[in-house]
Write a protein that holds these residues in place. Structure first.
Motif, PDB file in Angstrom:
ATOM      1  N   PHE A 100      -1.577   1.342  35.992  1.00 56.75           N
ATOM      2  CA  PHE A 100      -0.354   0.917  36.881  1.00 56.75           C
ATOM      3  C   PHE A 100      -0.858  -0.014  37.898  1.00 56.75           C
ATOM      4  CE2 PHE A 100       1.556   1.386  40.804  1.00 56.75           C
ATOM      5  CZ  PHE A 100       3.196   1.252  40.433  1.00 56.75           C
ATOM      6  N   ASP A 127       7.128   4.071  45.732  1.00 58.31           N
ATOM      7  CA  ASP A 127       8.176   4.389  44.619  1.00 58.31           C
ATOM      8  C   ASP A 127       9.368   4.729  45.672  1.00 58.31           C
ATOM      9  OD1 ASP A 127       7.585   7.050  45.453  1.00 58.31           O
ATOM     10  OD2 ASP A 127       7.597   7.901  43.260  1.00 58.31           O
ATOM     11  N   LEU A 143       6.834   6.633  38.771  1.00 56.40           N
ATOM     12  CA  LEU A 143       6.161   5.352  38.173  1.00 56.40           C
ATOM     13  C   LEU A 143       5.039   5.845  37.306  1.00 56.40           C
ATOM     14  CD1 LEU A 143       5.770   3.502  41.139  1.00 56.40           C
ATOM     15  CD2 LEU A 143       7.727   3.183  39.540  1.00 56.40           C
TER      16      LEU A 143
END
Length: 197
Positions: free
Chosen positions: A8, A181, A145
């Motif tokens: 990520f 997020d 996420l």
């Protein structure tokens, strides 16, 4: 390090660096505990905002991040080398006066956490100071996420720190932040000092 979490940050390095908040207000207090010109290791430096303050204040900073892409962005911003290094690759011994780990060790899988703390303890000089922050919880999981968090309780952290080495607790406080997020998170901030066993 959890591979999905690392990917990520590798894939979203620029957007995360652009989002990165101002340096923690706790950084000045941490630095005040160190000798002038002290050697500081920053783990998970992200965009380099904390390292920038430390460098400007005259500290000898080794900035690191697990994402090579993030490390490259931070190095450009800082005009200072930033190493791509995963936590388990830390092998220094009694090298640093301080270790700064803001909102990064919270991604370490629970079964690996004590081992990482042992490496940090070993890397610090005697009386070295260690700051870390965590999202408080009662069990690990992922955010929306897909990033992994160890979500520790105070008790679990206390026991895991104790298993990794001898520490003198200095400060402990909490705050509420807005995560990348956009969700709120309860943070626990710990400062400890390495002591003789």
């Amino acid at each position: 390090m959890d591979e999905k979490t690392l990917q990520f940050y590798r894939s979203n390095a620029q957007s995360y660096a652009d989002w990165a908040k101002a340096p923690s207000t706790r950084l000045r207090g941490f630095l005040a505990l160190l000798p002038l010109g002290a050697s500081v290791l920053e783990l998970g430096c992200g965009a380099g905002n904390h390292s920038a303050v430390m460098l400007e204040a005259g500290f000898n900073v080794r900035a690191t991040d697990g994402s090579p892409e993030m490390a490259e962005i931070a190095a450009r911003r800082l005009g200072h080398p930033v190493e791509a290094m995963l936590f388990h690759e830390l092998d220094a011994q009694e090298t640093y006066d301080g270790v700064w780990a803001s909102a990064c060790l919270l991604h370490v899988p629970r079964d690996e956490f004590a081992g990482i703390l042992t490496r940090i303890h070993r890397a610090l000089k005697l009386s070295g100071v260690f700051y870390a922050s965590f999202k408080i919880g009662e069990g690990d999981g992922r955010d929306n996420l897909g990033r992994y968090y160890n979500y520790p309780s105070r008790g679990w952290l206390q026991a895991t720190y104790a298993a990794a080495g001898a520490w003198d607790p200095l400060t402990s406080d909490t705050s509420v932040i807005q995560s990348f997020d956009a969700s709120p998170a309860n943070m626990l901030h710990l400062v400890v000092r390495k002591i003789a066993a």
